[in-house]
Motif scaffolding. Sequence first.
Motif, PDB file in Angstrom:
ATOM      1  N   ARG A  25       0.830  -1.218   0.000  1.00  0.00           N
ATOM      2  CA  ARG A  25       0.000   0.000   0.000  1.00  0.00           C
ATOM      3  C   ARG A  25       0.852   1.251   0.000  1.00  0.00           C
ATOM      4  NH1 ARG A  25      -1.795   4.255   0.097  1.00  0.00           N
ATOM      5  NH2 ARG A  25      -3.706   5.076   1.041  1.00  0.00           N
ATOM      6  N   PHE A  26       1.931   1.260   0.772  1.00  0.00           N
ATOM      7  CA  PHE A  26       2.754   2.464   0.912  1.00  0.00           C
ATOM      8  C   PHE A  26       4.073   2.381   0.144  1.00  0.00           C
ATOM      9  CE2 PHE A  26       0.100   2.288   4.780  1.00  0.00           C
ATOM     10  CZ  PHE A  26      -0.627   3.453   4.562  1.00  0.00           C
ATOM     11  N   GLU A  27       4.198   1.361  -0.692  1.00  0.00           N
ATOM     12  CA  GLU A  27       5.351   1.218  -1.578  1.00  0.00           C
ATOM     13  C   GLU A  27       6.669   1.291  -0.817  1.00  0.00           C
ATOM     14  OE1 GLU A  27       4.891   4.135  -4.626  1.00  0.00           O
ATOM     15  OE2 GLU A  27       3.134   3.176  -5.509  1.00  0.00           O
ATOM     16  N   THR A  28       6.775   0.449   0.173  1.00  0.00           N
ATOM     17  CA  THR A  28       8.003   0.380   0.959  1.00  0.00           C
ATOM     18  C   THR A  28       8.285  -1.088   1.275  1.00  0.00           C
ATOM     19  OG1 THR A  28       9.132   1.264   2.909  1.00  0.00           O
ATOM     20  CG2 THR A  28       6.830   0.615   3.191  1.00  0.00           C
ATOM     21  N   SER A  29       9.310  -1.356   2.048  1.00  0.00           N
ATOM     22  CA  SER A  29       9.673  -2.739   2.351  1.00  0.00           C
ATOM     23  C   SER A  29       8.934  -3.235   3.587  1.00  0.00           C
ATOM     24  CB  SER A  29      11.182  -2.850   2.574  1.00  0.00           C
ATOM     25  OG  SER A  29      11.561  -2.156   3.753  1.00  0.00           O
ATOM     26  N   VAL A  30       8.859  -4.562   3.707  1.00  0.00           N
ATOM     27  CA  VAL A  30       8.237  -5.155   4.892  1.00  0.00           C
ATOM     28  C   VAL A  30       9.040  -4.796   6.133  1.00  0.00           C
ATOM     29  CG1 VAL A  30       7.673  -7.355   6.022  1.00  0.00           C
ATOM     30  CG2 VAL A  30       7.182  -7.034   3.587  1.00  0.00           C
ATOM     31  N   ARG A  31      10.368  -4.766   6.000  1.00  0.00           N
ATOM     32  CA  ARG A  31      11.216  -4.401   7.148  1.00  0.00           C
ATOM     33  C   ARG A  31      10.901  -2.993   7.640  1.00  0.00           C
ATOM     34  NH1 ARG A  31      15.755  -6.579   9.190  1.00  0.00           N
ATOM     35  NH2 ARG A  31      15.849  -8.069   7.461  1.00  0.00           N
ATOM     36  N   THR A  32      10.653  -2.083   6.705  1.00  0.00           N
ATOM     37  CA  THR A  32      10.299  -0.713   7.100  1.00  0.00           C
ATOM     38  C   THR A  32       8.980  -0.703   7.861  1.00  0.00           C
ATOM     39  OG1 THR A  32      11.464   0.249   5.219  1.00  0.00           O
ATOM     40  CG2 THR A  32       9.742   1.589   6.229  1.00  0.00           C
ATOM     41  N   ILE A  33       8.006  -1.501   7.449  1.00  0.00           N
ATOM     42  CA  ILE A  33       6.724  -1.584   8.159  1.00  0.00           C
ATOM     43  C   ILE A  33       6.946  -2.104   9.575  1.00  0.00           C
ATOM     44  CG2 ILE A  33       4.465  -2.709   8.207  1.00  0.00           C
ATOM     45  CD1 ILE A  33       4.711  -0.529   6.085  1.00  0.00           C
ATOM     46  N   TYR A  34       7.824  -3.104   9.729  1.00  0.00           N
ATOM     47  CA  TYR A  34       8.134  -3.611  11.069  1.00  0.00           C
ATOM     48  C   TYR A  34       8.658  -2.481  11.961  1.00  0.00           C
ATOM     49  CZ  TYR A  34       7.780  -8.403   9.222  1.00  0.00           C
ATOM     50  OH  TYR A  34       7.349  -9.576   8.663  1.00  0.00           O
TER      51      TYR A  34
END
Length: 315
Positions: A28-37
Amino acid sequence: MNKTERMLAIVIELQRKGILRAEDLAGRFETSVRTIYRDMQALSEMGVPVAGATGVGYSLMEGYFLPPVSFTPEEAMALLVGADFVELLLDSGYGSSARSSQEKIEAILPESVRGETARLRSVIRLMNDRTACMRVAEKAAFEQLRRAILQKRKVRFRYSKSLAEPDETRHSERTADPYGLVFSQGAWMLVAFCGLRRNLRHFRLSRMKELDVLEQSYDVLPGFDLRNRRPADDRDLIVRMRVDPAVADLVEGSDNYYMESFEPMEEGWLATFRVRRIEDLLPWTLGWGAAVSVLEPESLRERIRAEIEAMRKRY
C-alpha cells in the motif's frame, strides 16, 4: 511520503480495515516489509496500541480511535461538495445527514481553511436542474429500498419494460430480494434476486411502481459482492451516422450514452453508436433534423422515413 506521514496513514488504514498484514501495508505504501516492522515498533513506543499476530497481521486494540485529523482546503472541499451531491441525488434521510455532516466538518475547520474552502465552493454550483428533478419521484422508492436492503426484507413491485415494437410496454409483478442500489448509465438501479426469473436482475427505479416492503426476510447469495457487480452490456447493434460540420461540436458534446466514437470523414463527421434496438436512437436522431443522416443499419433508415412520412401527413 515521509516517515511521520506514513505512520499516521498506517493507523488510519488499520482503523478502516481492522487487520492488515505487513506485506499488505508494504504494498500500500510502496516500501519494504522491514520498514513496516520498524514503523510498528515506533507506533508502539509512541503509545499506539498496535497488536500483531504471526500469520494474521496487525490490528489496533479494540476501543482505540485516532483523534480527529486536520483537513487541507482541497480535502474539506471534496467532503463538502460530496455532501452536496448526496443531498441532491439521494433520499431525504441521507439529505438531512449530509447537511448535518457539512455543519460538523465546517465547525472543526480552522478559520484559514474554512475561508479558503468557502472561496473554492463559491466557484462550484450544483443545480437542481430538470435532470435531477426527474429523479425526485424515485427518491421515495430509493428510501424504501435502502431500508429493505439493510433489514434484508423482500420487496414487491410492478415493473414496466419497453419491448421491441414502438409504443409497446410489458408490465409484470415482481417479488425480489434487494441486494444493492447502483447508479449506472445515468439512472438508479436496484440489483436484486428476482423471484420470477430466479436469477440476479437489474431494475430501473424509474420503472418501478406500487413498491411494497414485505415482512419476509431473505439470505444473500453466497459470494455476492456489489462492488464487482456490473450490468450486462447487451448493446450489440451498431449504428453509424454522418454529422454535418455545422453541428459537429453540438453532437459530440451531447453526451449520448450510446456513442462509441466520433471521427472525421468526407463531408462531415462519422458518429458510431452501439444500441440494443434502433428505438434507442430514434427520437435523438429525429431531433437533429437534416443535420444528421443515418448510414446504417437500413432498419433505422426505414424507421426514420416512416416517422417523417407520418409527421408530413399530420402537418
